[in-house]
Design an enzyme around this catalytic site. Sequence first.
Site, PDB file in Angstrom:
ATOM      1  N   GLY D 154       0.830  -1.193   0.000  1.00 31.10           N
ATOM      2  CA  GLY D 154       0.000   0.000   0.000  1.00 31.10           C
ATOM      3  C   GLY D 154       0.869   1.248   0.000  1.00 31.10           C
ATOM      4  N   CYS D 155       0.297   2.349  -0.504  1.00 27.90           N
ATOM      5  CA  CYS D 155       1.095   3.565  -0.640  1.00 27.90           C
ATOM      6  C   CYS D 155       1.510   4.098   0.727  1.00 27.90           C
ATOM      7  CB  CYS D 155       0.323   4.612  -1.442  1.00 27.90           C
ATOM      8  SG  CYS D 155      -1.357   4.918  -0.879  1.00 27.90           S
ATOM      9  N   TYR D 156       0.555   4.225   1.642  1.00 26.33           N
ATOM     10  CA  TYR D 156       0.903   4.700   2.988  1.00 26.33           C
ATOM     11  C   TYR D 156       1.878   3.742   3.665  1.00 26.33           C
ATOM     12  CZ  TYR D 156      -2.919   8.187   3.310  1.00 26.33           C
ATOM     13  OH  TYR D 156      -3.759   9.265   3.156  1.00 26.33           O
ATOM     14  N   ALA D 157       1.637   2.425   3.486  1.00 37.57           N
ATOM     15  CA  ALA D 157       2.488   1.439   4.146  1.00 37.57           C
ATOM     16  C   ALA D 157       3.924   1.547   3.642  1.00 37.57           C
ATOM     17  CB  ALA D 157       1.940   0.032   3.919  1.00 37.57           C
ATOM     18  N   ALA D 159       5.552   4.216   2.519  1.00 30.48           N
ATOM     19  CA  ALA D 159       6.220   5.385   3.100  1.00 30.48           C
ATOM     20  C   ALA D 159       6.498   5.166   4.592  1.00 30.48           C
ATOM     21  CB  ALA D 159       5.362   6.633   2.900  1.00 30.48           C
TER      22      ALA D 159
END
Lengths: 345, 345, 345, 345
Positions: D154-157, D159
């Site tokens: 996932g994108c947040y994960a 980062a």
Amino acid sequence: MRRENLIRVSILGATGYSGGELLRLLLKDKGVKIQHLTSESSPGSSVDSVHPALRGMLTHRFESLNVPLIAKDSDLVFSCYPAGAGISPNARFVKAGVKVIDLSADFRLPSAQLYKKWYKLPHTAPALLKKAVYGLPEYFRSQIAEASLIANPGCYATAALLAALPLVNKGVIDPHSLIIDAKSGVSGAGKKLTLPYMFGEVDENFQAYAIASHRHQPEMEQIIRRVAKTSATVTFSPHLVPMNRGILSVLYATLKKPLSLRDIRSLYLRAYEGEPFVRILPEGELPQTKNVAYSNYCDIGITADPRTKRVIVLSAIDNLVKGAAGQAIQNMNICFHRPEREGLV
Amino acid sequence: MRRENLIRVSILGATGYSGGELLRLLLKDKGVKIQHLTSESSPGSSVDSVHPALRGMLTHRFESLNVPLIAKDSDLVFSCYPAGAGISPNARFVKAGVKVIDLSADFRLPSAQLYKKWYKLPHTAPALLKKAVYGLPEYFRSQIAEASLIANPGCYATAALLAALPLVNKGVIDPHSLIIDAKSGVSGAGKKLTLPYMFGEVDENFQAYAIASHRHQPEMEQIIRRVAKTSATVTFSPHLVPMNRGILSVLYATLKKPLSLRDIRSLYLRAYEGEPFVRILPEGELPQTKNVAYSNYCDIGITADPRTKRVIVLSAIDNLVKGAAGQAIQNMNICFHRPEREGLV
Amino acid sequence: MRRENLIRVSILGATGYSGGELLRLLLKDKGVKIQHLTSESSPGSSVDSVHPALRGMLTHRFESLNVPLIAKDSDLVFSCYPAGAGISPNARFVKAGVKVIDLSADFRLPSAQLYKKWYKLPHTAPALLKKAVYGLPEYFRSQIAEASLIANPGCYATAALLAALPLVNKGVIDPHSLIIDAKSGVSGAGKKLTLPYMFGEVDENFQAYAIASHRHQPEMEQIIRRVAKTSATVTFSPHLVPMNRGILSVLYATLKKPLSLRDIRSLYLRAYEGEPFVRILPEGELPQTKNVAYSNYCDIGITADPRTKRVIVLSAIDNLVKGAAGQAIQNMNICFHRPEREGLV
Amino acid sequence: MRRENLIRVSILGATGYSGGELLRLLLKDKGVKIQHLTSESSPGSSVDSVHPALRGMLTHRFESLNVPLIAKDSDLVFSCYPAGAGISPNARFVKAGVKVIDLSADFRLPSAQLYKKWYKLPHTAPALLKKAVYGLPEYFRSQIAEASLIANPGCYATAALLAALPLVNKGVIDPHSLIIDAKSGVSGAGKKLTLPYMFGEVDENFQAYAIASHRHQPEMEQIIRRVAKTSATVTFSPHLVPMNRGILSVLYATLKKPLSLRDIRSLYLRAYEGEPFVRILPEGELPQTKNVAYSNYCDIGITADPRTKRVIVLSAIDNLVKGAAGQAIQNMNICFHRPEREGLV
């Protein structure tokens, strides 16, 4: 491509938006070797400190301008200096046999007088004005291939001319009926530190500026005259859009005699057949700046208002790419006989 | 002001942007009492849930439309329904003696035929079209004062007409040379849930739409004809700006005979002398949408291109205020003989 | 209100964003008379030329600072000078019996030492630091009513303190567990002409700055100590949002012992019961900056993460209104015994 | 590269933002051949009509999913379906020996139970969950090289994990002190047509959502546990930034024992030494989303708050590149033993 075949390029005035965009594009280009990057304001500083997005991608430092050194090391210089500052050095590069693609306006107008009138500066190399080729590949490709000095077109002029020239060339419109109402993202103004370009002034705001008095107006008129061999007057109104990149240019012109939309469209389809970077949109579609963002395309949409005998042609480009760095690379490709899309797609 | 002198108002279709803007303005107005707020989509829900910025400022809930109840409780209704939906109820309110200010286009065009042509809807109260007054105070003030039904002008039409009418009225331009190139923030499209208005599509993008085919074009032409008593054709090109509020309209027209900028300017200064909401900018200044944001002002800047005999007039408004809710309140003030700036400054 | 009862106010340093916002709000306030507007940078120029949105709304010109003249003509001065510049003049106004509401940080910290540490400036009126009242009405209302000098809170501090104080006051959280992660629109930085605030740098960008080293951090800590009579350390991280107005502050704190969300919420409901400008959102709703834009409200939303024993409190304000000019007017209302919402709703 | 060595790829669900970004990147990659593009919503339509920026760059049309045909023609499929929709087809592709890089969350969590809890969907291929490799190259490179099914993070994960793992891995922080306050551009939400993502709702607004309840929270916790072999709880707060691209993640954690900033920094320098896409910024510099826009880089900046024993680590990525399509291509490069930067720089 073998290493010895790399095109060796240097960038003059590489700290601004055009210089940064050239670097972004050239770093992906395996046929190019970046030699020197000059900066009068921050010689010695790293590229990272000015263009932090490029961190880790190149190890150059900005240097002061050293014409002999750069001439020795380069096949081509891209000149991104502000108006006036590059005239003398570029004359020296040309003399030294280095190809120059000048992204400033210094060699776009046909005479020193006109340059002085619009840029309020004396032109110190007027003889070169005749030698310089206007770098709009769609109209000057063969001359560009032979040129030693290429005047890369202005961003507004690129968008407007690609829309206007098929009409003027074919003589279907009154060349004095041209109105260009163009809208640009803020990067078009460069990295100037002035109140009107502060976030607080631009965000959630829309405004026009320099109505009928912008420097790209005489540039457009000169090229129309040169290409279409007819006099023409353009009313040009630029605007500032609260976004970073992109120009949408809207051209209004009056048809000399009625023409169907189909006929007008086929005129454009023929004019740009085979062009790698001009896309004529299907009937009913209009260009949007986001569809050309970060690309060298110019999207053109054609409409007509039969009641008023007007044709309305919209063109969209990325002002930093087809309007500056991308077109400069397209010109480099032509000069060095590379496929025109190389490094751009 | 004594309580019994309050103007009792209701808002029909109060969940959209115009309804929300009316509420924002009316809540500050100590001379007005807000009675009923209708919503067909969310009757029963609180105002907070739809307009969370208004939390704690009013306790109303949205109601279904009940014409007799609202007529009994209201001196005036603001109708914010989408095209067509308000024709019948508004006819009933007029019959019941309640003043109606209709923010939709339902009563702006002069005939049911023209309405049908542009809005693709039958007009169910064609007789009222003749009775309706076009709510542009600068040109129809005395009729507005007596009107029972006011057609509040379109946002683009407001900006364009305030720029065009002084020129057409005085006969100084060719009325068939008019081009209006207008740029609007996104709230002008209302709260429609469609892909083109998603953040991802609008942000960092600029585009035109409905070139020479927008519904405000016939509205502009009709009013020019009515006011200036001359036929006129307008080429109207609307654009979408990546911002929420504001319209900048740029008018191009050809002068019949040469006029100095000074003469053109004085024509505007006289046309709008004493007008509370039109500001003619000093020579050399151009309007910006942020200077009229959240206000009922229209800023007008005048330029000329003597080479081409063109006059270029720029006007800026907030599309939700002077282009909708603010102008509606200005019209209410005229109807109820209040100072025109009441509740608006 | 009779003319002789008008509050006569002057604004020092009125060319910036806070000054412009004060003018926007005060011009709608029929109980206030604007007397003098000072500017060190552009004395003599018209208000229009600096705040073009206000064209036609007032005829004042900016003046150089003349303390005796302004003191004679004013009941109150709003001081919008940058750090340090207003200390001496404000001391003179206080001495002359004129109420001062200082929107700078000059009188927010409790000692000259702390001021010097954080603002790198000597404090030339240290005695006044004791006399100054911190202008957060929700916690210092009675002292504000009697104050001669009011230190209007910082924008970040306002948002953070309104979220933090109910928790610290009731001793339910560990006062050393406080983290404030706050995000602000760009106007919070004022009208500084520096590269980081140019449109091209802010637009489509998000960044933090001054992590754990921002000047509002000691301000928050001091007030927490003063109000809750407990030591507290705050880790404060400010961020720059690509928008003009608004702060969203997110507070993280660890509960000393488990508390239900319901209990935490009722603590806030009680703390702000009757407060005219604090809105506790319903359970499950989170504040958004656009819902408080152009208003003096602070919206507070409360969540909890029971797994980690954390409470997370979000607060939203308009940094130019509740975070600056609006709160200053709220303080003026308290000082002059007007209803607190006067001129603000 | 010879034509027969091209990697033949297909994209499932190619009409959304991730699919469009994959196409943008893959079209520049001379080592890849694009075979099939599926769309359940618009089979038969041209790529132009959905991704107009790609006009003229490929001639494919969207097709309905045909597993056998695609399996025959492809070495690899990128699956961009929404949650749940790709589980069964991807199981079939794996069975047919086609490598799958799944950009959805379907194979990121370790068990069908956890998947059901967070995604409210039954998992129809639970056995494959064990076989799937989490596609974060910096931590799972060797497994990715051998994997038949890669769960793209996932994108947040992405980062958050790149910021958190060096700290947790070395055991220097309390693994229950982790707070991730992350801010994302709007494209992270995909092309969903819902009111909260309309331009009018997002522009000039800032808000949090799904505080301590976002689906990437368990994803982060699982990976921290797997990599660092320690339990960990994360309080995760996502926010919506009014921009299109980019995530800035801010991690707060409490040090178990005091560590100098220099020591913390060297921990990161060692952890990411030689990594092609992680850039540790010089001391004192903080990441900005615009510096990683359109690139596969993750920029990491490290700060500390010694007073509170906290370390604060900021990481920035482009959510559509390192947070989705770019990382997928990085994973493809690892699978097919290409240089990891191929097609990405």
